[in-house]
Design an enzyme around this catalytic site. Structure first.
Site, PDB file in Angstrom:
ATOM      1  N   LYS A 222       0.835  -1.205   0.000  1.00  0.00           N
ATOM      2  CA  LYS A 222       0.000   0.000   0.000  1.00  0.00           C
ATOM      3  C   LYS A 222       0.870   1.256   0.000  1.00  0.00           C
ATOM      4  O   LYS A 222       0.678   2.174  -0.801  1.00  0.00           O
ATOM      5  CB  LYS A 222      -0.943  -0.010   1.216  1.00  0.00           C
TER       6      LYS A 222
ATOM      7  N   ASP B  88      -6.185   0.561   0.685  1.00  0.00           N
ATOM      8  CA  ASP B  88      -6.132   0.826   2.112  1.00  0.00           C
ATOM      9  C   ASP B  88      -7.481   0.446   2.714  1.00  0.00           C
ATOM     10  O   ASP B  88      -8.309  -0.159   2.053  1.00  0.00           O
ATOM     11  CB  ASP B  88      -5.829   2.306   2.369  1.00  0.00           C
TER      12      ASP B  88
END
Length: 218
Positions: free
Chosen positions: A112, A130
């Site tokens: 991420k 996320d």
DNA sequence: ATCCCGAGGG
DNA sequence: CCCTCTGGAT
């Protein structure tokens, strides 16, 4: 849904303050389980004290911890930042690498975080899965997966690559403003008519996502 | 699955 | 008081 999101958030962008890849990488590490607003409160002090990877690599733990304390997880984040900086110095000549494969080898940098840096500081299209992205794409019915990598690939196949980064930001903005985890504001949502999870409340997004799967362009 | 950890909302 | 906030490592 894709079109409406674009019209609703034409200016969606990364809300972390940064001036170069290293600053964005540090800010993104700090953003874990923390709002961007709070990260932006500490980074001016941080960036004034440390400019290069060498600076972070040689940082005094206690001093760095004190600066970033309010972002939470401050011991773990300090370990990540110093370890990341040491690796950048030892393996990449002090320059933050611009490839996913390299970024994810850095301590404290997962997929991420790597995609945030690639998409915003290097201009490489990347999907940022996320907590918001996962919650919303599941509520939208764009995916039923729970594994972030599977979600990234599945949603990536539905969206043109050149839109990956901005789409991530639009979804995240929508998650922060309307489709809030604790209390989704379905009454104020421009996607209400198209959303399988409309009115289902904060819980049970799984069941909602299984009802209908309209896809991003319906 | 659990830990790291502070701040703010409801 | 409980939950969530642009996660990652063990």
């Amino acid at each position: 849904m894709n079109r409406i999101l674009g019209e609703t958030y034409p200016d969606a962008h990364c809300e972390l303050d940064y001036g170069n890849p290293l600053e964005l990488l540090v800010a993104t590490i700090l953003s874990a389980q923390c709002t961007d607003k709070r990260v932006n409160m500490v980074t001016p002090v941080l960036f004034a004290k440390y400019q290069t990877a060498e600076d972070y690599a040689a940082a005094d733990r206690a001093e760095l911890e004190e600066i970033i304390r309010s972002t939470g997880f401050f011991r773990a984040k300090t370990t990540s930042i110093i370890g990341m900086a040491q690796a950048v110095c030892e393996r990449y000549g002090g320059e933050v690498p611009g490839r996913l494969k390299d970024l994810v080898t850095l301590p404290g940098v997962g997929r991420k975080t790597a995609n945030v840096v690639l998409g915003n500081a290097f201009g490489v299209p990347g999907i940022t899965v996320d907590t918001h992205f996962q919650r919303l794409t599941r509520r939208f019915g764009w995916t039923t997966e729970t594994d972030p990598v599977k979600i990234e690939h599945e949603v990536g196949s539905l969206i043109p690559k050149r839109e990956w980064t901005v789409m991530s930001h639009r979804i995240i903005w929508h998650g922060r403003r309307i489709c809030i985890a604790r209390k989704p504001a379905c009454g104020a949502c421009p996607l209400a008519d198209l959303c399988p999870a409309y009115g289902t409340g904060p819980t049970d997004p799984v069941a909602a996502a299984k009802l209908v799967r309209p896809g991003p362009f319906s």
